[in-house]
Design a protein around this motif. Sequence first.
Motif, PDB file in Angstrom:
ATOM      1  N   VAL A 167     -31.099  43.054   0.129  1.00 18.00           N
ATOM      2  CA  VAL A 167     -31.236  42.941  -1.325  1.00 18.00           C
ATOM      3  C   VAL A 167     -30.716  41.587  -1.801  1.00 18.00           C
ATOM      4  O   VAL A 167     -31.350  40.899  -2.617  1.00 18.00           O
ATOM      5  CB  VAL A 167     -30.500  44.102  -2.030  1.00 18.00           C
ATOM      6  CG1 VAL A 167     -30.416  43.859  -3.534  1.00 18.00           C
ATOM      7  CG2 VAL A 167     -31.201  45.421  -1.742  1.00 18.00           C
ATOM      8  N   ALA A 168     -29.549  41.170  -1.288  1.00 15.74           N
ATOM      9  CA  ALA A 168     -28.968  39.893  -1.709  1.00 15.74           C
ATOM     10  C   ALA A 168     -29.861  38.715  -1.314  1.00 15.74           C
ATOM     11  O   ALA A 168     -30.064  37.789  -2.108  1.00 15.74           O
ATOM     12  CB  ALA A 168     -27.576  39.732  -1.109  1.00 15.74           C
ATOM     13  N   ARG A 170     -33.126  38.837  -0.709  1.00 14.48           N
ATOM     14  CA  ARG A 170     -34.347  38.931  -1.518  1.00 14.48           C
ATOM     15  C   ARG A 170     -34.120  38.327  -2.894  1.00 14.48           C
ATOM     16  O   ARG A 170     -34.939  37.535  -3.391  1.00 14.48           O
ATOM     17  CB  ARG A 170     -34.766  40.404  -1.641  1.00 14.48           C
ATOM     18  CG  ARG A 170     -36.048  40.586  -2.454  1.00 14.48           C
ATOM     19  CD  ARG A 170     -36.220  42.000  -2.923  1.00 14.48           C
ATOM     20  NE  ARG A 170     -35.168  42.270  -3.913  1.00 14.48           N
ATOM     21  CZ  ARG A 170     -34.747  43.487  -4.235  1.00 14.48           C
ATOM     22  NH1 ARG A 170     -35.232  44.541  -3.632  1.00 14.48           N
ATOM     23  NH2 ARG A 170     -33.815  43.638  -5.150  1.00 14.48           N
ATOM     24  N   ASP A 171     -32.997  38.672  -3.515  1.00 13.12           N
ATOM     25  CA  ASP A 171     -32.704  38.151  -4.851  1.00 13.12           C
ATOM     26  C   ASP A 171     -32.423  36.649  -4.823  1.00 13.12           C
ATOM     27  O   ASP A 171     -32.820  35.921  -5.733  1.00 13.12           O
ATOM     28  CB  ASP A 171     -31.508  38.891  -5.448  1.00 13.12           C
ATOM     29  CG  ASP A 171     -31.814  40.361  -5.741  1.00 13.12           C
ATOM     30  OD1 ASP A 171     -33.011  40.740  -5.745  1.00 13.12           O
ATOM     31  OD2 ASP A 171     -30.850  41.131  -5.946  1.00 13.12           O
ATOM     32  N   GLN A 172     -31.751  36.184  -3.772  1.00 13.57           N
ATOM     33  CA  GLN A 172     -31.394  34.765  -3.659  1.00 13.57           C
ATOM     34  C   GLN A 172     -32.627  33.879  -3.598  1.00 13.57           C
ATOM     35  O   GLN A 172     -32.659  32.798  -4.175  1.00 13.57           O
ATOM     36  CB  GLN A 172     -30.528  34.549  -2.411  1.00 13.57           C
ATOM     37  CG  GLN A 172     -30.015  33.154  -2.238  1.00 13.57           C
ATOM     38  CD  GLN A 172     -28.880  32.822  -3.196  1.00 13.57           C
ATOM     39  OE1 GLN A 172     -28.179  33.695  -3.670  1.00 13.57           O
ATOM     40  NE2 GLN A 172     -28.719  31.561  -3.491  1.00 13.57           N
ATOM     41  N   ASP A 174     -35.656  34.868  -4.577  1.00 14.74           N
ATOM     42  CA  ASP A 174     -36.626  35.361  -5.566  1.00 14.74           C
ATOM     43  C   ASP A 174     -37.884  35.893  -4.891  1.00 14.74           C
ATOM     44  O   ASP A 174     -39.006  35.539  -5.251  1.00 14.74           O
ATOM     45  CB  ASP A 174     -36.959  34.251  -6.566  1.00 14.74           C
ATOM     46  CG  ASP A 174     -37.634  34.801  -7.817  1.00 14.74           C
ATOM     47  OD1 ASP A 174     -37.382  35.976  -8.164  1.00 14.74           O
ATOM     48  OD2 ASP A 174     -38.428  34.065  -8.440  1.00 14.74           O
ATOM     49  N   THR A 176     -40.107  39.367  -3.255  1.00 11.19           N
ATOM     50  CA  THR A 176     -40.402  40.756  -3.564  1.00 11.19           C
ATOM     51  C   THR A 176     -39.819  41.686  -2.510  1.00 11.19           C
ATOM     52  O   THR A 176     -39.390  42.790  -2.804  1.00 11.19           O
ATOM     53  CB  THR A 176     -41.939  40.962  -3.630  1.00 11.19           C
ATOM     54  OG1 THR A 176     -42.468  40.008  -4.547  1.00 11.19           O
ATOM     55  CG2 THR A 176     -42.275  42.364  -4.087  1.00 11.19           C
ATOM     56  N   CYS A 178     -37.572  41.765   1.440  1.00 15.44           N
ATOM     57  CA  CYS A 178     -36.852  41.122   2.529  1.00 15.44           C
ATOM     58  C   CYS A 178     -36.722  42.145   3.650  1.00 15.44           C
ATOM     59  O   CYS A 178     -36.232  43.249   3.435  1.00 15.44           O
ATOM     60  CB  CYS A 178     -35.473  40.655   2.087  1.00 15.44           C
ATOM     61  SG  CYS A 178     -34.491  39.968   3.450  1.00 15.44           S
TER      62      CYS A 178
END
Length: 191
Positions: A167-168, A170-172, A174, A176, A178
Amino acid sequence: MRASRAVGTFVYLWDDTVDRLVMRVATRGRQAAYVNQAQLRLGEGITGWSALMRQTVVIHDDIQQDPRFVSFPDLDEDSFRSMVAVPIVVAGGELLGVFSLWSTEPHAFEQHDVDLATEVGGLLASGLVQARMVEDLRRQSAAARFLQSLPPEVTSSLQRCLDVLAVAIRDQVDATLCTIEVSDRAGNYAP
């Protein structure tokens, strides 16, 4: 360039991703438009030969008559008469690129110009190695900050750690999605 009678200077750096020398600096008018575009294979042209052989090349007149010369019409090289090409090499022989001085005048470069160009090549090698180390440290520092930002409870289990990391990450970036693949020591993979 100012310390010699050069009218132009070029720096080609070795790019592992394309296995070519890529022009990264050009001080002369038309050539500057080809920064990051002009590319040479090792051994191609006088600059490529200097890189391949890891030797300084000095041409006093009629560059175009040298058997190593390869014409790139877009670079307007036909206006040059003399040149110095110095490989940018670190201890151990790793090639980083080639630094060159060019002049429209014949016999423009004397021995002190060649010595100066060689010194600049050495300084460029040191600077490039330093920049590479700084970039590695910056990347490692960012990775450490990223890992420190994870909540302490992620270490409760491997699965929890992987879920939070996915999740981290994927967010880092940007993204959809990971996906993290894990293998055990025997080489068995688990999604």
